[in-house]
Design an enzyme around this catalytic site. Structure first.
Site, PDB file in Angstrom:
ATOM      1  N   GLU A   1      35.660   0.182 -25.419  1.00 36.84           N
ATOM      2  CA  GLU A   1      37.229  -0.495 -26.102  1.00 36.84           C
ATOM      3  C   GLU A   1      36.737  -1.553 -26.347  1.00 36.84           C
ATOM      4  OE1 GLU A   1      37.391  -1.220 -21.441  1.00 36.84           O
ATOM      5  OE2 GLU A   1      36.807   0.234 -22.659  1.00 36.84           O
TER       6      GLU A   1
ATOM      7  N   SER B   1      28.070  -2.156 -15.194  1.00 38.70           N
ATOM      8  CA  SER B   1      28.122  -3.097 -13.625  1.00 38.70           C
ATOM      9  C   SER B   1      28.053  -1.857 -12.577  1.00 38.70           C
ATOM     10  CB  SER B   1      29.810  -3.690 -13.636  1.00 38.70           C
ATOM     11  OG  SER B   1      30.913  -2.976 -12.570  1.00 38.70           O
TER      12      SER B   1
ATOM     13  N   GLU C   1      24.895 -11.557 -10.549  1.00 35.84           N
ATOM     14  CA  GLU C   1      25.009 -11.527 -12.441  1.00 35.84           C
ATOM     15  C   GLU C   1      25.222 -12.397 -13.659  1.00 35.84           C
ATOM     16  OE1 GLU C   1      24.061  -7.672 -14.899  1.00 35.84           O
ATOM     17  OE2 GLU C   1      25.344  -7.090 -13.605  1.00 35.84           O
TER      18      GLU C   1
ATOM     19  N   CYS D   1      21.592  -5.963 -19.465  1.00 32.43           N
ATOM     20  CA  CYS D   1      20.520  -5.690 -18.205  1.00 32.43           C
ATOM     21  C   CYS D   1      19.433  -6.098 -18.019  1.00 32.43           C
ATOM     22  CB  CYS D   1      20.931  -4.107 -18.162  1.00 32.43           C
ATOM     23  SG  CYS D   1      20.112  -3.376 -18.634  1.00 32.43           S
TER      24      CYS D   1
ATOM     25  N   LYS E   1      32.789   8.451 -23.937  1.00 36.08           N
ATOM     26  CA  LYS E   1      34.196   7.955 -24.443  1.00 36.08           C
ATOM     27  C   LYS E   1      32.934   6.108 -24.392  1.00 36.08           C
ATOM     28  CE  LYS E   1      35.943   3.969 -21.770  1.00 36.08           C
ATOM     29  NZ  LYS E   1      35.727   3.174 -22.150  1.00 36.08           N
TER      30      LYS E   1
END
Length: 507
Positions: A181, A231, A388, A286, A178
């Site tokens: 999007e 996340s 973050e 990250c 996947k």
């Protein structure tokens, strides 16, 4: 089809064929540099996701029996095609993900290195054999898991592809992937490349959509492993689901990385590393530096140098080679970053450099931009020092000494990366011994390891199996050990009685 200029209707790729999803809801893709709508992503339904899983499951029955030489030959072809299309692939990333074109080129080239490392899978999957004695021997061989689900974030469409797909298929698995999007175009082009190299149908399948696609992938009993980068809250959820369902999970999650500056720092070297770490990719990675911790002896000098250097960085369109800081991924995310700036001010930080409302060309006025921003006089308990932000916003704090710095850095819920800037061997070794992160750096602002070393953090930066990405860890995740105990009876010999055999066994 030109993925950098045309309006793209994103398609799924299942069992070697492109499928247009006309009868489902569509999500709009925006160019973050301009705010312009550039395409649509289908919200793929559960039945179509299951179709992709079934295709991968069917292909697995043949693919797992293919020789490792043959499987890896496709990786060599993949590497060659990516080398040929570096500029095109980088330009695609610069459009829908809006990573600055130089960063995008670097990402594609790093993935090529990862694929090259994965080409060593014949060596990395070698088994073990031991003579037990008494005519017995033991052997361990590595076998694939089966169907893998890969779920990618928006910020590194190429890198995450490299961590998951080459290792998965090279070790004999098949995969349903996947794409994000928000940045799906890179994977559209990669599936075309898989067609070019003749990869068998069903080995790699692509489905698109929102979080529901990921839920459908995890729910299928035919999926044996799940790979995810994103996340911490979502990572925890995926890890919990996989734990309940008995699926192996590689989950790389959130981060809050600190760069520690000691009094003997080589300032010019630090500034170059700081700019790349904190503002490269608009802070959306990250491994980005988010907190700069400086000892009192050099705090003011560091602050001045940081401001002066950051002020010179050009903000603008990600496709402009002269730009250093491109946009963030969406208006929603820009609003979130701006809220953190306001939060820092409310908490008592000073706005040493205000990157809000940067000067932009006319065509970029509707883009999602914030320039380099520095919050100074930040203290460890502030949320801007703990959470973050995922944007080009830096928190500058003063620490008493190395021990205090380690205490502050190790109090973070995250443990992805951290670095020290010093020439002192004692400082260096103490930092490396005591810092609680998975990836540490010395005079390196982005301590991301090279492709043949594992990538991953500790604490709330990693969940699931705890196995990291790339290199030997990549092979470890995508394979399982099968152990065999072997004995052959001589043609002419005394036949042991059941009692004699039982006396040799511990069970």
């Amino acid at each position: 089809m030109d993925y950098t200029k045309d309006y793209i209707k994103v398609r799924n790729f299942i069992n070697g064929a492109w499928i247009e999803e006309a009868a489902c809801d569509q999500l709009t893709i925006y160019n973050p540099s301009t705010g312009e709508a550039i395409g649509e992503v289908p919200c793929t339904g559960q039945e179509r996701v299951q179709e992709a899983i079934d295709a991968a499951h069917t292909a697995y029955q043949t693919w797992r029996k293919e020789s490792v030489h043959k499987r890896v030959s496709y990786l060599f072809e993949l590497r060659n095609k990516m080398k040929e299309y570096v500029e095109e692939l980088a330009s695609i990333i610069a459009v829908d993900q809006a990573k600055h074109i130089e960063d995008a080129r670097g990402e594609v080239n790093r993935v090529i290195q990862i694929v090259e490392t994965a080409c060593a899978i014949p060596m990395l999957t070698r088994g073990e054999k031991i003579e037990i004695g008494g005519g017995m021997e033991g052997q361990i061989v590595r076998k694939p898991l089966g169907v893998i689900a890969g779920i990618s974030p928006h910020n590194f469409p190429a890198l995450i592809f490299g961590w998951f797909i080459p290792y998965a298929i090279g070790t004999g698995n098949t995969i349903v992937y996947k794409a994000s999007e928000q940045s799906p175009l890179f994977m559209q082009r990669m599936m075309e490349i898989f067609q070019e190299i003749g990869l068998p149908p069903g080995v790699v399948n692509l489905v698109n959509g929102d979080y529901n696609v990921g839920e459908s992938l995890m729910a299928s009993p035919k999926v044996r492993g799940v790979c995810f980068v994103g996340s911490t809250p979502v990572g925890k959820h995926i890890s919990e689901v996989c734990g309940r369902e008995g699926k192996r999970a590689m989950v790389l999650a959130g981060a809050k990385n600190s760069l520690l500056v000691m009094e003997d720092v080589k300032m010019e070297g630090f500034i170059g590393q700081y700019l790349n770490s904190c503002y490269g990719a608009a802070g959306q990675r990250c491994m980005a530096g988010s907190v700069i911790a400086a000892v009192p002896e050099i705090y003011d000098q560091v602050k001045t140098a940081m401001i002066e250097a950051a002020q010179k960085l050009k903000v603008g369109d990600a496709t402009d080679p002269s730009v250093f800081v491109g946009p963030v991924i969406s208006q929603k995310h820009l609003d979130r970053v701006l809220e953190y700036v306001e939060l820092g001010l409310k908490e008592g930080a000073n706005l040493a450099l205000d990157g809000r409302n940067p000067q932009l060309p006319e065509k970029n006025q509707e883009g999602y931009f914030i320039g380099p921003t520095i919050l100074s006089e930040v203290t460890p308990e502030m949320r801007v020092a703990q959470e973050e932000i995922f944007g080009p916003v830096v928190s500058l704090m003063k620490v008493d000494n190395l021990d205090h710095a380690l205490e502050v850095m190790n109090s973070s819920q995250f443990g992805n990366g951290g670095a020290i800037f010093t020439q002192n061997g004692y400082y260096t070794q103490k930092f490396l011994d005591e810092i609680e992160v998975g990836m540490a750096g010395v005079n390196v602002g982005v301590p991301a390891p090279v492709p043949y070393l594992p990538f991953g953090g500790t604490k709330n930066s990693i969940f699931g199996s705890g196995i990291k990405a790339q290199g030997q860890d990549g092979v470890e995740f995508f394979t399982q050990r099968k152990v065999a105990t072997i004995k052959y009876f001589p043609e002419e010999t005394h036949q042991a009685t059941p009692k004699e055999e039982a006396s040799k066994s511990a069970f």
